[in-house]
Design a protein around this motif. Structure first.
Motif, PDB file in Angstrom:
ATOM      1  N   GLN A 168       0.871  -1.232  -0.094  1.00  0.00           N
ATOM      2  CA  GLN A 168      -0.056  -0.147  -0.040  1.00  0.00           C
ATOM      3  C   GLN A 168       0.757   1.526  -0.023  1.00  0.00           C
ATOM      4  N   HIS A 169       2.096   1.128   0.884  1.00  0.00           N
ATOM      5  CA  HIS A 169       2.755   2.269   0.777  1.00  0.00           C
ATOM      6  C   HIS A 169       3.302   2.633  -0.660  1.00  0.00           C
ATOM      7  N   ALA A 170       3.755   1.392  -1.236  1.00  0.00           N
ATOM      8  CA  ALA A 170       4.274   1.659  -2.410  1.00  0.00           C
ATOM      9  C   ALA A 170       3.494   1.929  -3.448  1.00  0.00           C
ATOM     10  N   ILE A 171       2.184   1.881  -3.453  1.00  0.00           N
ATOM     11  CA  ILE A 171       1.444   2.136  -4.473  1.00  0.00           C
ATOM     12  C   ILE A 171       1.006   3.659  -4.094  1.00  0.00           C
ATOM     13  N   ALA A 172       0.956   4.175  -2.828  1.00  0.00           N
ATOM     14  CA  ALA A 172       1.062   5.610  -2.633  1.00  0.00           C
ATOM     15  C   ALA A 172       1.952   6.452  -3.173  1.00  0.00           C
ATOM     16  N   GLU A 173       3.115   5.749  -3.206  1.00  0.00           N
ATOM     17  CA  GLU A 173       4.480   6.592  -3.699  1.00  0.00           C
ATOM     18  C   GLU A 173       4.081   6.719  -5.404  1.00  0.00           C
ATOM     19  N   MET A 174       3.449   5.480  -6.027  1.00  0.00           N
ATOM     20  CA  MET A 174       2.990   5.595  -7.445  1.00  0.00           C
ATOM     21  C   MET A 174       2.239   6.628  -7.573  1.00  0.00           C
ATOM     22  N   ALA A 175       1.317   6.982  -6.747  1.00  0.00           N
ATOM     23  CA  ALA A 175       0.299   7.986  -6.985  1.00  0.00           C
ATOM     24  C   ALA A 175       0.868   9.473  -6.997  1.00  0.00           C
ATOM     25  N   ARG A 176       2.080   9.556  -6.500  1.00  0.00           N
ATOM     26  CA  ARG A 176       2.340  11.092  -6.598  1.00  0.00           C
ATOM     27  C   ARG A 176       3.663  11.217  -7.613  1.00  0.00           C
ATOM     28  N   ASP A 177       3.673  12.204  -8.214  1.00  0.00           N
ATOM     29  CA  ASP A 177       4.810  12.431  -9.506  1.00  0.00           C
ATOM     30  C   ASP A 177       6.146  12.374  -8.732  1.00  0.00           C
ATOM     31  N   GLN A 178       6.078  12.892  -7.694  1.00  0.00           N
ATOM     32  CA  GLN A 178       7.718  12.996  -6.825  1.00  0.00           C
ATOM     33  C   GLN A 178       8.224  11.683  -6.508  1.00  0.00           C
ATOM     34  N   VAL A 197      27.901 -18.396 -16.934  1.00  0.00           N
ATOM     35  CA  VAL A 197      26.493 -18.549 -17.051  1.00  0.00           C
ATOM     36  C   VAL A 197      25.554 -17.200 -16.689  1.00  0.00           C
ATOM     37  N   HIS A 198      26.351 -16.331 -15.540  1.00  0.00           N
ATOM     38  CA  HIS A 198      25.743 -15.246 -15.047  1.00  0.00           C
ATOM     39  C   HIS A 198      25.344 -14.165 -16.207  1.00  0.00           C
ATOM     40  N   GLN A 199      26.535 -14.107 -16.845  1.00  0.00           N
ATOM     41  CA  GLN A 199      26.465 -13.220 -18.103  1.00  0.00           C
ATOM     42  C   GLN A 199      25.516 -13.380 -19.010  1.00  0.00           C
ATOM     43  N   LEU A 200      25.171 -14.797 -19.375  1.00  0.00           N
ATOM     44  CA  LEU A 200      24.248 -15.198 -20.545  1.00  0.00           C
ATOM     45  C   LEU A 200      22.945 -15.027 -19.860  1.00  0.00           C
ATOM     46  N   TRP A 201      22.738 -15.440 -18.533  1.00  0.00           N
ATOM     47  CA  TRP A 201      21.383 -14.940 -18.006  1.00  0.00           C
ATOM     48  C   TRP A 201      21.079 -13.575 -18.001  1.00  0.00           C
ATOM     49  N   ASN A 202      22.017 -12.831 -17.634  1.00  0.00           N
ATOM     50  CA  ASN A 202      21.797 -11.328 -17.538  1.00  0.00           C
ATOM     51  C   ASN A 202      21.397 -10.787 -18.961  1.00  0.00           C
ATOM     52  N   ARG A 203      21.967 -11.422 -19.933  1.00  0.00           N
ATOM     53  CA  ARG A 203      21.787 -10.736 -21.204  1.00  0.00           C
ATOM     54  C   ARG A 203      20.226 -11.203 -21.467  1.00  0.00           C
ATOM     55  N   ARG A 204      19.994 -12.286 -21.289  1.00  0.00           N
ATOM     56  CA  ARG A 204      18.497 -12.970 -21.705  1.00  0.00           C
ATOM     57  C   ARG A 204      17.397 -12.162 -20.749  1.00  0.00           C
ATOM     58  N   HIS A 205      17.796 -12.283 -19.653  1.00  0.00           N
ATOM     59  CA  HIS A 205      16.986 -11.455 -18.911  1.00  0.00           C
ATOM     60  C   HIS A 205      16.534 -10.034 -19.080  1.00  0.00           C
ATOM     61  N   THR A 206      17.768  -9.304 -19.363  1.00  0.00           N
ATOM     62  CA  THR A 206      17.651  -7.790 -19.802  1.00  0.00           C
ATOM     63  C   THR A 206      16.923  -7.576 -21.227  1.00  0.00           C
ATOM     64  N   THR A 207      16.913  -8.578 -21.923  1.00  0.00           N
ATOM     65  CA  THR A 207      16.459  -8.444 -23.088  1.00  0.00           C
ATOM     66  C   THR A 207      14.860  -8.931 -23.076  1.00  0.00           C
ATOM     67  N   LYS A 208      14.587  -9.829 -22.519  1.00  0.00           N
ATOM     68  CA  LYS A 208      13.213 -10.464 -22.627  1.00  0.00           C
ATOM     69  C   LYS A 208      12.303  -9.984 -21.303  1.00  0.00           C
ATOM     70  N   PHE A 209      13.041  -9.398 -20.426  1.00  0.00           N
ATOM     71  CA  PHE A 209      12.184  -9.298 -19.023  1.00  0.00           C
ATOM     72  C   PHE A 209      12.261  -7.879 -18.350  1.00  0.00           C
ATOM     73  N   ASN A 210      11.299  -7.069 -18.031  1.00  0.00           N
ATOM     74  CA  ASN A 210      11.448  -5.777 -17.332  1.00  0.00           C
ATOM     75  C   ASN A 210      11.156  -5.852 -15.669  1.00  0.00           C
ATOM     76  N   SER A 211      11.367  -6.905 -15.275  1.00  0.00           N
ATOM     77  CA  SER A 211      11.228  -7.407 -13.748  1.00  0.00           C
ATOM     78  C   SER A 211      10.011  -6.889 -13.378  1.00  0.00           C
ATOM     79  N   VAL A 212       9.911  -6.909 -12.041  1.00  0.00           N
ATOM     80  CA  VAL A 212       8.520  -7.254 -11.194  1.00  0.00           C
ATOM     81  C   VAL A 212       8.266  -5.799 -11.013  1.00  0.00           C
ATOM     82  N   SER A 213       6.899  -5.385 -10.775  1.00  0.00           N
ATOM     83  CA  SER A 213       6.491  -4.100 -10.469  1.00  0.00           C
ATOM     84  C   SER A 213       7.027  -3.712  -9.039  1.00  0.00           C
ATOM     85  N   TYR A 214       7.146  -2.311  -8.996  1.00  0.00           N
ATOM     86  CA  TYR A 214       7.949  -1.748  -7.879  1.00  0.00           C
ATOM     87  C   TYR A 214       6.875  -1.978  -6.629  1.00  0.00           C
ATOM     88  N   PRO A 215       5.775  -2.077  -6.730  1.00  0.00           N
ATOM     89  CA  PRO A 215       4.814  -2.411  -5.475  1.00  0.00           C
ATOM     90  C   PRO A 215       5.079  -3.904  -4.888  1.00  0.00           C
TER      91      PRO A 215
END
Ligand code: MLT
Length: 407
Positions: free
Chosen positions: A57-67, A278-296
């Protein structure tokens, strides 16, 4: 002409849990008055911990303000979450994992399914039987198998997990490159000891193989002697990737948050034998195909590690483990042999009859949904999996109904 990936034609017609959902929905349409109790798919039923809700809820409130609003975050996940994961889930348990080695994602299902694409299509894959179907199906899709014959795909090394080996797979006799292990196990609920896991790590090191270790059910371990992470085993950082999830631990099945650990020391090789991180390969794959999980959601996951969050999550897993204990004792009283339920939310029952027949009987006579063991592989035939994820009242009611149905 647009052509298809014909490997998809080798797959069984539908994913196990979709297949079961269809059967349940057909039954419900025919018996709209009947209250069905679901102990099939491992889906949590209790509310998110209060600490997570508050952070959400706190994170959603943060998303509600431009700042304080946030747009795209780092693909690998926010540092605030990765730092807490590394410290509390690994370093505090003596496993050397750094925040940089954590990749936050929306589920262990996706990660265990996607990871195979960074490896060659002709690597030799070892998969337990019975198994969480995602490991197998995604390798079929990628073309690493031949046709499906007699309940098995050609070209896969199946690691039988049966009563004979206490549901712990033996090392393969023919060489393999990519090994899937899951402990506490889905579907059997079996657990692996440190010496047993060390055998696998040693095998992988000796054979330049790689272990994909699914530890999604780690939070249900009660026995302090059992390993919670493969990185508690010496040398595992070189040869293992580990998957974890907030789904079952903190009730995130609908909220979606998980992570994968790819140590910097973990190596795979080019055809000419050159080592690659392998870290380098997964990082490459992850950054290309995924934008992570929402901030909240990441803030909610972070709250799992606060003092309140930790206590609430513990209470949550303990609640389900009381269910598991009740189920295990009830099925034993009914005369069935079973495994699991002690350090895992799944109970694997020797049903002494065809798995699907038993599933149908319990659905039709008791309106209780379980998962037929055969759906997890040939070695699951004759077994049934019961999940402890439901309310205690429902678990009690389900076990009474099963007793009546079998009387
Ligand atoms: C299961 O029931 O095996 C799991 O809930 C499925 C999953 O986590 O995707």
């Amino acid at each position: 002409m647009i052509r298809i990936n014909e490997n998809y034609l080798k797959l069984q017609t539908s994913y196990l849990f979709s297949n079961i959902a269809k059967k349940v929905s057909t039954y419900q349409s025919a018996h709209p008055e009947r209250e069905i109790i679901r102990l099939g798919i491992g889906d949590v039923t209790r509310a998110l911990p209060g600490a997570c809700i508050e952070a959400f809820q706190h994170a959603i409130a943060e998303m509600a303000r431009d700042q304080t609003f946030r747009g795209y975050g780092p693909e690998q996940g926010y540092d605030f979450l990765r730092q807490k994961i590394a410290r509390h889930d690994f370093q505090e348990h003596g496993a050397q994992v750094t925040a940089e080695e954590i990749f936050v994602s929306d589920g262990a299902k996706c990660d265990t399914g996607n990871i195979q694409e960074i490896f060659a299509t002709d690597v030799r894959v070892a998969i337990p039987d019975p198994v969480y179907p995602v490991y197998l199906d995604t390798n079929v899709m990628a073309g690493r198998t031949g046709a499906y014959e007699n309940g098995r795909y050609q070209g896969v090394t199946y690691l039988a997990c049966t009563e004979k080996n206490n549901y712990i797979p033996r090392l393969p006799t023919a060489p393999v490159d990519l090994i899937y292990l899951c402990f506490p196990n889905n579907p059997t609920g079996a657990t692996i000891t440190k010496p047993q896991l060390k055998n696998w790590v040693d095998y992988a090191r000796a054979n330049k193989a790689l272990i994909l270790f699914d530890a999604a059910y780690e939070a249900f371990i009660r026995d302090a002697e059992l390993p919670r992470s493969i990185y508690e085993i010496e040398g595992a950082r070189e040869v293992a990737i580990e998957f974890r999830s907030f789904s079952k631990t903190a009730g995130f099945t609908g909220t979606r948050c998980a992570y994968t650990v790819v140590p910097k020391a973990c190596l795979a090789y080019t055809a000419s034998g050159d080592p690659i991180e392998v870290h380098q390969l997964w990082n490459r794959r992850h950054t290309t195909k995924f934008n992570s999980v929402s901030y909240p959601v990441q803030r909610a996951a972070e709250a799992v590690y606060s003092p309140e969050g930790r206590a609430q999550v513990k209470a949550l897993t303990e609640y389900y483990m009381l269910n598991a204990d009740y189920i295990r004792k009830a099925v034993q009283k009914l005369g069935f042999d079973c495994v699991g339920g002690e350090n895992s939310p799944y109970i694997w029952i020797k049903s002494e009859r065809d798995s699907w027949e038993f599933f149908d009987l319990l659905l039709n006579k008791a309106a209780v949904v379980c998962t037929p063991g055969a759906g997890f592989g040939r070695c699951g035939q004759g077994y049934l999996r019961i999940s402890a994820f439901n309310s205690f009242d429902n678990v009690e009611k389900a076990m009474d109904r099963i007793q009546d149905a079998l009387a």
